[in-house]
Design an enzyme around this catalytic site. Structure first.
Site, PDB file in Angstrom:
ATOM      1  N   HIS A  27       0.806  -1.222   0.000  1.00 19.80           N
ATOM      2  CA  HIS A  27       0.000   0.000   0.000  1.00 19.80           C
ATOM      3  C   HIS A  27       0.840   1.274   0.000  1.00 19.80           C
ATOM      4  O   HIS A  27       0.309   2.379   0.037  1.00 19.80           O
ATOM      5  CB  HIS A  27      -0.935  -0.011   1.222  1.00 19.80           C
ATOM      6  CG  HIS A  27      -2.086   0.940   1.130  1.00 19.80           C
ATOM      7  ND1 HIS A  27      -2.264   1.995   2.003  1.00 19.80           N
ATOM      8  CD2 HIS A  27      -3.128   0.998   0.257  1.00 19.80           C
ATOM      9  CE1 HIS A  27      -3.359   2.654   1.681  1.00 19.80           C
ATOM     10  NE2 HIS A  27      -3.910   2.073   0.635  1.00 19.80           N
ATOM     11  N   LYS A  50       3.160   4.399  -1.251  1.00 17.27           N
ATOM     12  CA  LYS A  50       3.291   5.271  -2.425  1.00 17.27           C
ATOM     13  C   LYS A  50       4.609   6.018  -2.268  1.00 17.27           C
ATOM     14  O   LYS A  50       4.718   6.942  -1.448  1.00 17.27           O
ATOM     15  CB  LYS A  50       2.138   6.279  -2.538  1.00 17.27           C
ATOM     16  CG  LYS A  50       0.782   5.657  -2.880  1.00 17.27           C
ATOM     17  CD  LYS A  50      -0.007   5.315  -1.659  1.00 17.27           C
ATOM     18  CE  LYS A  50      -1.380   4.746  -2.023  1.00 17.27           C
ATOM     19  NZ  LYS A  50      -2.072   4.218  -0.837  1.00 17.27           N
ATOM     20  N   ASP A  99      17.167   9.837  -8.239  1.00 15.23           N
ATOM     21  CA  ASP A  99      18.587  10.169  -8.075  1.00 15.23           C
ATOM     22  C   ASP A  99      19.043  10.175  -6.619  1.00 15.23           C
ATOM     23  O   ASP A  99      19.981  10.902  -6.255  1.00 15.23           O
ATOM     24  CB  ASP A  99      18.899  11.528  -8.715  1.00 15.23           C
ATOM     25  CG  ASP A  99      18.781  11.490 -10.235  1.00 15.23           C
ATOM     26  OD1 ASP A  99      18.821  10.381 -10.796  1.00 15.23           O
ATOM     27  OD2 ASP A  99      18.647  12.563 -10.844  1.00 15.23           O
ATOM     28  N   HIS A 155      -9.226  11.485   0.352  1.00 10.17           N
ATOM     29  CA  HIS A 155      -8.348  10.325   0.466  1.00 10.17           C
ATOM     30  C   HIS A 155      -7.054  10.646   1.214  1.00 10.17           C
ATOM     31  O   HIS A 155      -6.224   9.771   1.434  1.00 10.17           O
ATOM     32  CB  HIS A 155      -8.033   9.800  -0.949  1.00 10.17           C
ATOM     33  CG  HIS A 155      -7.403   8.458  -0.984  1.00 10.17           C
ATOM     34  ND1 HIS A 155      -6.127   8.238  -1.479  1.00 10.17           N
ATOM     35  CD2 HIS A 155      -7.852   7.244  -0.575  1.00 10.17           C
ATOM     36  CE1 HIS A 155      -5.832   6.959  -1.383  1.00 10.17           C
ATOM     37  NE2 HIS A 155      -6.858   6.330  -0.846  1.00 10.17           N
ATOM     38  N   LYS A 175      -4.354  11.338   4.099  1.00 12.32           N
ATOM     39  CA  LYS A 175      -4.130  10.765   5.424  1.00 12.32           C
ATOM     40  C   LYS A 175      -3.120  11.662   6.141  1.00 12.32           C
ATOM     41  O   LYS A 175      -1.937  11.690   5.788  1.00 12.32           O
ATOM     42  CB  LYS A 175      -3.572   9.342   5.335  1.00 12.32           C
ATOM     43  CG  LYS A 175      -4.418   8.372   4.474  1.00 12.32           C
ATOM     44  CD  LYS A 175      -3.760   8.137   3.147  1.00 12.32           C
ATOM     45  CE  LYS A 175      -4.333   7.044   2.279  1.00 12.32           C
ATOM     46  NZ  LYS A 175      -5.630   6.573   2.359  1.00 12.32           N
ATOM     47  N   ASP A 212      -0.667  20.530  17.231  1.00 12.94           N
ATOM     48  CA  ASP A 212      -0.253  21.875  17.666  1.00 12.94           C
ATOM     49  C   ASP A 212       0.412  22.682  16.552  1.00 12.94           C
ATOM     50  O   ASP A 212       1.312  23.497  16.814  1.00 12.94           O
ATOM     51  CB  ASP A 212       0.676  21.776  18.884  1.00 12.94           C
ATOM     52  CG  ASP A 212      -0.029  21.196  20.108  1.00 12.94           C
ATOM     53  OD1 ASP A 212      -1.270  21.142  20.098  1.00 12.94           O
ATOM     54  OD2 ASP A 212       0.665  20.787  21.059  1.00 12.94           O
TER      55      ASP A 212
END
Length: 486
Positions: A224, A226, A231, A404, A406, A411
């Site tokens: 899952h 991403k 480089d 979508h 997350k 603070d």
């Protein structure tokens, strides 16, 4: 004939109870929370044959035999490389803000590394712009490009990225692409796989879905993450899959997917590179350790006080690390806590931490989508609303598409951004990644984005929620029973 029939019946009966006893034993010996264990036991006893089948598909956290063997030895080998990385003292940020101290101490003690400095760090919210910046970076790459995604869906802007990768591979750039087998099934059924491989791109199908092996390997452990690495210097991570949001899941009629990505320049790409190396080795058996960072990476540094930690989860990685980090971040909040998640099915510990934060005076806001692509998660989430509202938590439902993103902001200083949803699958099963960022400028930028989400949301009224229909409460309780299994 009667003897043979009775023998078969006796054999089936004995096998059935042996399976029940075996699964019961496995559930009880695991140190899992009580609701999780009870859900499994009730499932296999109330709907026995179906429950047993579900257990073999989803009950145990394990990989294939070869992958498990590689995963077990990964960290022992990688630790040698991490020891060498520690000698590059110029990349580490030793001091942290007060609110971030606890979580960075946790990461240091469990992962062995201080926070990493960065040259530049930027939040990206517009998918079209993200794709354009990514394509530019791909064409400017000089050595290597490495990517891992849960979903790559051909069409639209995703094809533009594919063409950029192919062109880069043809000019000699070493390109690696790893995609989850289930999430990217449309990609693996498309001509793009062969086209990419012919151009020199190494394409790997991660955690292959094979129904013939369901008893040998759990099928819902998914890749899952991403991650994009260019480089050994530029790193991307966040919630965005490689899809065109204008085309993705249009038939579901839930609106455009709203994502959040972080683009970072500097030695953090090296730390993320070791995670990519481990994932690549699990799938291929080949180790591709990144080069150690050099001092030039931090020349003209614009974020001198920023500190970043990378937390990875999944089989073979540090157990419960992301869950511990989330708890630590929530308990560190003193003034304000804002959580954005598409799926809200928290563990008991996380639910307690969020409620406790609100009850000790922290202003707690949770932003979730009004419309969801999972009917199971939608109803399972609702059962937690009453307890959260009673504790003083504000729950906002985003109305302009499927939110979508997350993210967690504490603070306006400590930010957590990545691929982790607040559900059991993300917390305990999948290969996930979270960036922990201690920086006030970054925090203010995230705060502005979250406020924009809130302005496009409706606030759930505590009194109105308490008066919802009785049939809805029944559905919520049913899905609450199933929530530990989701």
């Amino acid at each position: 004939m009667d003897i043979f029939y009775n023998l078969i019946k006796c054999l089936i009966f004995s096998t059935y109870w042996l399976l029940i006893a075996n699964i019961t034993f496995r559930v009880l010996i695991k140190r899992r929370n009580i609701p999780y264990s009870m859900s499994w036991l009730l499932t296999i006893y109330i709907i026995p044959f179906i429950g047993i089948s579900i257990w073999f598909f989803f009950g145990e956290l394990y990989l294939g035999k070869r992958q498990k063997k590689i995963a077990n030895r990964i960290w022992s080998i990688s630790n040698k490389w991490l020891h060498e990385l520690k000698s590059c003292t110029y990349i580490f940020q030793i001091k942290n803000s007060e609110v971030a101290t606890s979580i960075f101490q946790l990461c240091k003690n469990r992962q062995g590394l201080h926070g990493i400095k960065s040259k530049k760090i930027k939040l990206l919210t517009n998918t079209k712009k993200i794709m354009q910046i990514l394509i530019r970076d791909i064409y400017l790459a000089r050595k290597n490009i490495e990517m891992v995604f849960y979903i790559w869906k051909p069409g639209g802007m995703a094809d533009d990225v594919a063409i950029a990768l192919i062109d880069s591979a043809k000019r000699g750039i070493h390109c690696r692409l790893m995609l989850d087998s289930a999430g990217s099934i449309e990609f693996f059924q498309s001509p793009w796989v062969e086209i990419m491989r012919k151009s020199g791109i190494q394409v790997v199908e991660a955690l292959k879905v094979n129904l013939l092996r369901v008893f040998l390997r759990r099928v819902d452990v998914r890749q899952h993450r991403k991650i994009i690495l260019i480089d050994n210097y530029i790193a991307y991570s966040g919630s965005m899959n490689l899809v065109d949001p204008y085309l993705f899941k249009k038939s579901s009629e839930i609106g455009q997917w709203i994502d959040l990505m972080t683009r970072i320049e500097g030695p953090i790409a090296t730390t993320m590179g070791i995670i990519y190396s481990c994932d690549w080795e699990i799938e291929t058996g080949l180790k591709i350790l990144p080069q150690l960072p050099n001092k030039k990476m931090l020349e003209n540094q614009s974020n001198k006080n920023a500190s970043i930690q990378v937390i990875a989860s999944g089989p073979g990685f540090l157990k419960n690390m992301i869950h511990q980090a989330l708890l630590t971040a929530i308990y560190s909040a003193k003034r304000e806590l804002i959580i954005t998640t598409p799926y809200l099915v928290p563990s008991e510990d996380l639910l307690e931490a969020i409620c406790t934060a609100a009850q000790r005076g922290v202003e707690v806001s949770i932003i979730i989508p009004l419309y969801n692509d999972s009917i199971l998660v939608k109803w399972a989430s609702r059962v937690f609303f009453s307890e959260l509202l009673e504790a003083g938590v504000k729950i906002f439902q985003f109305q302009k598409g499927l939110l979508h993103s997350k993210s967690i902001l504490v603070d306006q200083q400590l930010s957590l951004i990545g691929t982790v949803n607040l559900d059991m699958r993300s917390l305990w099963l999948n290969f996930e990644i979270t960036l922990v960022i201690d920086d006030s400028d970054f925090g203010r930028n995230l705060f502005c984005i979250q406020n924009k989400y809130i302005s496009d949301s409706q606030l759930i009224d505590k009194k109105a929620w308490s008066m919802r229909a009785y049939w809805k409460r029944i559905l919520e309780k049913i899905f609450y029973f199933l929530s530990p299994l989701l």
